[in-house]
Scaffold this active site. Structure first.
Site, PDB file in Angstrom:
ATOM      1  N   LYS A  13       0.835  -1.215   0.000  1.00 45.01           N
ATOM      2  CA  LYS A  13       0.000   0.000   0.000  1.00 45.01           C
ATOM      3  C   LYS A  13       0.871   1.268   0.000  1.00 45.01           C
ATOM      4  O   LYS A  13       0.638   2.180  -0.775  1.00 45.01           O
ATOM      5  CB  LYS A  13      -0.918   0.029   1.246  1.00 45.01           C
ATOM      6  CG  LYS A  13      -1.832  -1.170   1.382  1.00 45.01           C
ATOM      7  CD  LYS A  13      -2.755  -1.049   2.584  1.00 45.01           C
ATOM      8  CE  LYS A  13      -2.084  -1.061   3.939  1.00 45.01           C
ATOM      9  NZ  LYS A  13      -1.444  -2.339   4.323  1.00 45.01           N
ATOM     10  N   ARG A  87      -9.088   0.964   9.390  1.00 47.15           N
ATOM     11  CA  ARG A  87      -8.757  -0.418   9.705  1.00 47.15           C
ATOM     12  C   ARG A  87      -9.848  -1.096  10.521  1.00 47.15           C
ATOM     13  O   ARG A  87      -9.708  -2.273  10.862  1.00 47.15           O
ATOM     14  CB  ARG A  87      -7.461  -0.458  10.514  1.00 47.15           C
ATOM     15  CG  ARG A  87      -6.200  -0.731   9.677  1.00 47.15           C
ATOM     16  CD  ARG A  87      -5.031  -0.590  10.611  1.00 47.15           C
ATOM     17  NE  ARG A  87      -3.860  -1.316  10.300  1.00 47.15           N
ATOM     18  CZ  ARG A  87      -2.770  -0.774   9.731  1.00 47.15           C
ATOM     19  NH1 ARG A  87      -2.773   0.462   9.331  1.00 47.15           N
ATOM     20  NH2 ARG A  87      -1.688  -1.497   9.561  1.00 47.15           N
ATOM     21  N   ARG A 126      12.217  -6.218   4.738  1.00 47.85           N
ATOM     22  CA  ARG A 126      11.954  -4.833   4.327  1.00 47.85           C
ATOM     23  C   ARG A 126      12.784  -3.808   5.106  1.00 47.85           C
ATOM     24  O   ARG A 126      12.955  -3.925   6.301  1.00 47.85           O
ATOM     25  CB  ARG A 126      10.453  -4.593   4.574  1.00 47.85           C
ATOM     26  CG  ARG A 126       9.986  -3.219   4.298  1.00 47.85           C
ATOM     27  CD  ARG A 126       8.492  -3.184   4.149  1.00 47.85           C
ATOM     28  NE  ARG A 126       7.769  -3.161   5.413  1.00 47.85           N
ATOM     29  CZ  ARG A 126       6.461  -2.915   5.495  1.00 47.85           C
ATOM     30  NH1 ARG A 126       5.731  -2.748   4.413  1.00 47.85           N
ATOM     31  NH2 ARG A 126       5.869  -2.892   6.663  1.00 47.85           N
ATOM     32  N   ARG A 160      11.681  -1.350  10.526  1.00 49.71           N
ATOM     33  CA  ARG A 160      10.638  -1.074  11.507  1.00 49.71           C
ATOM     34  C   ARG A 160      10.695  -2.087  12.642  1.00 49.71           C
ATOM     35  O   ARG A 160      10.922  -3.275  12.408  1.00 49.71           O
ATOM     36  CB  ARG A 160       9.261  -1.150  10.831  1.00 49.71           C
ATOM     37  CG  ARG A 160       8.940   0.091  10.040  1.00 49.71           C
ATOM     38  CD  ARG A 160       7.708  -0.063   9.217  1.00 49.71           C
ATOM     39  NE  ARG A 160       6.578  -0.665   9.917  1.00 49.71           N
ATOM     40  CZ  ARG A 160       5.342  -0.689   9.419  1.00 49.71           C
ATOM     41  NH1 ARG A 160       5.097  -0.129   8.241  1.00 49.71           N
ATOM     42  NH2 ARG A 160       4.369  -1.258  10.083  1.00 49.71           N
ATOM     43  N   ARG A 171      -0.226  -8.756  13.551  1.00 49.64           N
ATOM     44  CA  ARG A 171      -0.786  -7.753  12.630  1.00 49.64           C
ATOM     45  C   ARG A 171      -1.744  -8.421  11.651  1.00 49.64           C
ATOM     46  O   ARG A 171      -2.785  -7.861  11.299  1.00 49.64           O
ATOM     47  CB  ARG A 171       0.347  -7.021  11.890  1.00 49.64           C
ATOM     48  CG  ARG A 171       1.045  -6.000  12.768  1.00 49.64           C
ATOM     49  CD  ARG A 171       2.465  -5.725  12.334  1.00 49.64           C
ATOM     50  NE  ARG A 171       2.591  -4.943  11.134  1.00 49.64           N
ATOM     51  CZ  ARG A 171       3.713  -4.874  10.410  1.00 49.64           C
ATOM     52  NH1 ARG A 171       4.789  -5.561  10.766  1.00 49.64           N
ATOM     53  NH2 ARG A 171       3.757  -4.129   9.340  1.00 49.64           N
TER      54      ARG A 171
END
Ligand code: AMP
Length: 215
Positions: A13, A87, A126, A160, A171
């Protein structure tokens, strides 16, 4: 034009939102980025939400709706891309009301569909440039020069705290329990489009543009 990019963590996203900002001058509203900014600037709210974020749980509706409300009243322009918001169903209702008050529409909700196994690989490799926000991956998109951002040359490359397998599982659980009902919610409002989030990054971008051009 105002749009929502909907999908689990790691669906891409943020990457696609950044492309739309560049190409169409839209404004990216990422509640995840806003919360991370609040954490790093040490605000009271940032301190309160830090542990919740690291566990991979959702922060309260009240906090994120407040953040979005502030941004919507301040910024106007080429339209908003909601990235990571809403969300929950309560957030979706609140967004509808806020846009209504501003006399604005929600033009498209694009679900970026991906397979869960691919998410683990995407998320755990990532890292991002702390200066310009470019997103990299250890295997699929390393920097050309180790430790240096290809785009802006910064050496401030970050991972992160919640991009690890345990937080990701939580998550994902939050996504399926609280966020995935939004797929039905927006389908029933005739706003939903579904695209293949696992395709090549440019192909995903083209699929999004094609959906936007239909709206
Ligand atoms: P993201 O960068 O979108 O993956 O968000 C990182 C974390 O910030 C999430 O795991 C949540 O803890 C929190 N967060 C971001 N957006 C929201 C939201 N709309 N509602 C609740 N929590 C959020």
């Amino acid at each position: 034009m105002n749009i929502i990019l909907l999908g689990p963590p790691g669906a891409g996203k943020g990457t696609q939102a950044r492309k739309l900002v560049e190409e169409r001058g839209m404004i990216q509203l990422s509640t995840g980025d806003m919360l991370r900014d609040a954490r790093s600037s040490g605000t009271e709210m940032g301190k309160r939400v830090a542990a919740v974020m690291d566990r991979g749980e959702l922060v309260t509706d009240e906090i994120v709706i407040g953040l979005i409300e502030e941004k919507l009243s301040g910024e106007q322009g080429g339209g908003f891309i909601f990235d990571g918001f809403p969300r929950t169903l309560a957030q979706a209702d609140a967004l509808g009301e806020l846009l209504n008050k501003l006399g604005q529409n929600l033009d498209a909700v694009i679900e970026m569909r991906v397979d869960d196994k691919a998410l683990v690989a995407r998320i755990t490799g990532r890292f991002t440039c702390g200066n310009c926000g470019e997103v990299y991956h250890d295997q699929t998109k390393p920097t050309k020069v180790a430790g240096k951002c290809d785009v802006c040359g910064s050496t401030d490359l970050k991972r992160r705290a919640d991009d690890n397998e345990d937080s990701l599982k939580q998550r994902l659980m939050e996504y399926y329990k609280k966020t995935s009902p939004l797929i039905g919610y927006y389908y029933a409002k005739d706003a939903l489009s579904v695209i293949d989030g696992l395709a090549e990054m440019d192909a995903v971008g083209s699929a999004i543009r094609a959906e936007l051009d239909k709206s």
